[in-house]
Design an enzyme around this catalytic site. Structure first.
Site, short mmCIF file in Angstrom:
data_model
loop_
_atom_site.label_atom_id
_atom_site.label_comp_id
_atom_site.label_asym_id
_atom_site.label_seq_id
_atom_site.Cartn_x
_atom_site.Cartn_y
_atom_site.Cartn_z
N ASP A 240 45.73 8.34 -87.28
CA ASP A 240 46.53 7.91 -88.44
C ASP A 240 48.02 8.12 -88.15
OD1 ASP A 240 44.25 7.32 -89.93
OD2 ASP A 240 44.17 9.31 -90.84
N GLY A 242 49.33 8.63 -85.10
CA GLY A 242 49.70 7.87 -83.91
C GLY A 242 50.03 6.43 -84.21
N GLU A 363 44.92 2.45 -79.98
CA GLU A 363 44.93 3.25 -81.21
C GLU A 363 44.28 2.49 -82.38
OE1 GLU A 363 47.93 6.04 -81.93
OE2 GLU A 363 48.61 6.07 -79.85
N1 CAA Z 1 41.71 9.01 -91.42
C1 CAA Z 1 41.12 10.17 -91.83
N2 CAA Z 1 39.80 10.34 -91.90
C2 CAA Z 1 39.03 9.28 -91.55
C3 CAA Z 1 39.56 8.05 -91.14
C4 CAA Z 1 40.97 7.93 -91.09
N3 CAA Z 1 41.57 6.82 -90.68
N4 CAA Z 1 38.55 7.20 -90.86
C5 CAA Z 1 37.41 7.88 -91.10
N5 CAA Z 1 37.71 9.14 -91.51
C6 CAA Z 1 36.77 10.20 -91.88
C7 CAA Z 1 35.89 9.78 -93.05
O1 CAA Z 1 36.51 10.09 -94.28
C8 CAA Z 1 34.66 10.63 -92.81
O2 CAA Z 1 34.93 11.95 -93.26
P1 CAA Z 1 33.79 12.85 -93.95
O3 CAA Z 1 32.80 13.15 -92.87
O4 CAA Z 1 34.54 14.05 -94.41
O5 CAA Z 1 33.21 12.02 -95.05
C9 CAA Z 1 34.54 10.69 -91.30
O6 CAA Z 1 35.88 10.43 -90.79
C10 CAA Z 1 33.61 9.66 -90.74
O7 CAA Z 1 34.03 8.41 -91.22
P2 CAA Z 1 33.18 7.08 -91.05
O8 CAA Z 1 31.75 7.36 -91.46
O9 CAA Z 1 33.91 5.99 -91.72
O10 CAA Z 1 33.18 6.91 -89.47
P3 CAA Z 1 32.69 5.72 -88.58
O11 CAA Z 1 31.88 6.27 -87.46
O12 CAA Z 1 32.10 4.62 -89.42
O13 CAA Z 1 34.04 5.18 -87.86
C11 CAA Z 1 36.16 4.11 -87.66
C12 CAA Z 1 35.15 4.91 -88.52
C13 CAA Z 1 37.32 3.92 -88.59
C14 CAA Z 1 35.65 2.76 -87.18
C15 CAA Z 1 36.54 4.97 -86.41
O14 CAA Z 1 35.50 5.02 -85.47
C16 CAA Z 1 37.79 4.48 -85.75
O15 CAA Z 1 38.89 4.79 -86.19
N6 CAA Z 1 37.67 3.74 -84.61
C17 CAA Z 1 38.81 3.34 -83.82
C18 CAA Z 1 39.06 4.34 -82.75
C19 CAA Z 1 40.41 4.18 -82.12
O16 CAA Z 1 41.41 3.96 -82.78
N7 CAA Z 1 40.45 4.36 -80.81
C20 CAA Z 1 41.67 4.36 -80.11
C21 CAA Z 1 41.53 5.16 -78.88
S1 CAA Z 1 42.87 6.17 -78.49
C22 CAA Z 1 44.03 5.20 -77.78
O17 CAA Z 1 44.01 4.02 -77.87
C23 CAA Z 1 45.11 5.97 -77.13
C24 CAA Z 1 45.95 5.26 -76.12
O18 CAA Z 1 45.51 4.71 -75.16
C25 CAA Z 1 47.39 5.33 -76.28
#
Ligand code: CAA
Length: 381
Positions: A240, A242, A363
């Site tokens: 979030d 980042g 991200e």
């Molecule tokens: N902020 C805070 N909390 C969050 C959240 C967010 N954006 N998204 C989900 N959560 C929390 C939920 O509230 C939940 O919390 P509780 O257990 O307390 O209820 C928990 O996380 C699990 O949530 P979900 O059941 O919704 O999780 P999910 O498995 O369905 O996945 C998703 C959710 C949003 C798809 C997640 O997998 C995601 O963000 N995927 C993208 C990953 C990503 O951004 N990868 C980038 C890699 S790093 C990178 O790119 C770095 C680089 O090279 C520079």
């Protein structure tokens, strides 16, 4: 409501712009060609405080707010997105989780080194078979006495070629899905840990992106970050934060592409007049400018929300989604205005076009941002 930046924010902008235009702009192509940011530049980033912007002063950082960070990212990205990628990974993906979830001992041990650039860090979430579905990871961490034994691999890890500290996510309770993920601070020289080959990428070619391997890698239990099985939340909250950095990076790339297009349209003539005299080009420039200004305020607003201590999940995803899409569209139009020259590596817009593309992927892809936004609006469906 006040749209005017404070004196302090203006100073951050002036200093970052001066540094970027003097030290990065003339060398950005060299960084790409050599596939690395030279040591002298990394050192200067440290001296200017850009490697520890949000780290509290007590741990060697600048203690700046999120808006200052966004402004610095925007200015660096106008000159060199590879350099700003190194900066954003260090600040948000590595330091942010340590500041937020680290023990006092972890903060004292790692933050001063990271904030000054003595050490670089990397964030290891993505795996060969899990990107958007972050919880689909296969890397495991098994507790054995006072160590965790890590096994598995990671992929597309930015800064890995020279990072000394890795924020690594692994399953401590594989049957529990995202509620069985833990986060570890893994030092590069930990036995059983190796950094693999570098990827040959389309853009941000000055950065390193590598695979990581863990083979019975024994990480001291004291290097668990936060609580066991609470690591997924750390990953989400870190992303979030980042995403504000990536949104600001996209904004900077879009602005740079626009500046190049505006200049070129006034210099280049066709059919006896400058390109800028043609309404077709004027309309392109107007559309580009409107989108950039809209992106700018989404980015600054997300940073402002964070600085108010308010929830900013929705705003950071809105900013990342929109600014990254704008960066791609604006860079594409900038190439179009340059015609054949825009397709040639000597012209900056060619690099901006390639660099813009990653902002819609890393991200969290644009599709994942839409999913996060929809969940914020509707609850989990
Ligand atoms: N902020 C805070 N909390 C969050 C959240 C967010 N954006 N998204 C989900 N959560 C929390 C939920 O509230 C939940 O919390 P509780 O257990 O307390 O209820 C928990 O996380 C699990 O949530 P979900 O059941 O919704 O999780 P999910 O498995 O369905 O996945 C998703 C959710 C949003 C798809 C997640 O997998 C995601 O963000 N995927 C993208 C990953 C990503 O951004 N990868 C980038 C890699 S790093 C990178 O790119 C770095 C680089 O090279 C520079």
């Amino acid at each position: 409501m006040d749209f005017k930046l404070s004196e302090e924010h203006e100073l951050f902008r002036r200093t970052a712009r001066e540094f970027a235009q003097k030290e990065l702009e003339p060398r950005a192509k060299e960084f790409e060609d050599k596939h690395k940011i030279p040591k002298d530049v990394l050192q200067k980033l440290g001296e200017l405080g850009y490697l520890g912007l949000a780290v509290p002063e007590a741990y060697g950082g600048v203690g700046a707010d999120a808006l200052s960070y966004a402004i610095v990212m925007e200015e660096l990205s106008k000159a060199c997105a590879s350099t700003s990628t190194v900066v954003t990974v260090q600040n948000t993906l590595v330091e942010f989780p340590i500041v937020e979830f680290g023990t006092e001992a972890q903060k004292r041990k790692y933050l001063p080194k990271l904030a000054t650039g003595e050490w670089f860090g990397a964030f290891a979430l993505t795996e060969p078979e899990s990107g958007s579905d972050a919880a689909g990871m296969k890397t495991t961490a098994r507790r054995e006495g006072d160590v965790y034994v890590l096994n598995g691999s990671k992929r597309f890890i930015t800064n890995a070629a020279f990072a000394r500290l890795f924020v690594v996510f692994a399953l401590t309770a594989p049957e529990a899905g995202n509620r069985g993920v833990s986060c570890f601070l893994v030092e590069r020289d930990t036995p059983g840990f190796t950094v693999g080959r570098e990827e040959d990428k389309m853009g941000i070619r000055g950065t390193s992106t590598c695979e990581l391997f863990f083979e019975d890698c024994r990480v001291p239990a004291e290097n668990l970050l936060g609580e066991e099985n609470k690591g997924f939340k750390i990953a989400m909250l870190t992303l979030d934060a980042g995403r504000i950095g990536i949104a600001a990076q996209a904004l900077g790339i879009a602005e740079a592409a626009f500046d190049e297009a505006l200049k070129y349209a006034q210099e280049r003539t066709a059919f006896g007049q400058p390109l800028a005299a043609f309404q077709a080009i004027q309309f392109k420039l107007a559309d580009m400018k409107a989108q950039i200004e809209a992106a700018r305020w989404l980015v600054y607003h997300a940073a402002w929300k964070k600085d108010q201590g308010e929830d900013y999940i929705l705003e950071s995803s809105l900013a990342k989604l929109y600014a990254s899409e704008v960066a791609s569209r604006v860079a594409d139009e900038a190439v179009q205005i340059h015609g054949g020259y825009g397709y040639i590596r000597d012209y900056k817009v060619e690099r901006l076009y390639r660099d813009a593309r990653i902002t819609r992927i890393y991200e969290g892809t644009s599709e994942i941002q839409k999913l996060i936004i929809a969940r914020q609006l509707l609850g989990r469906k």
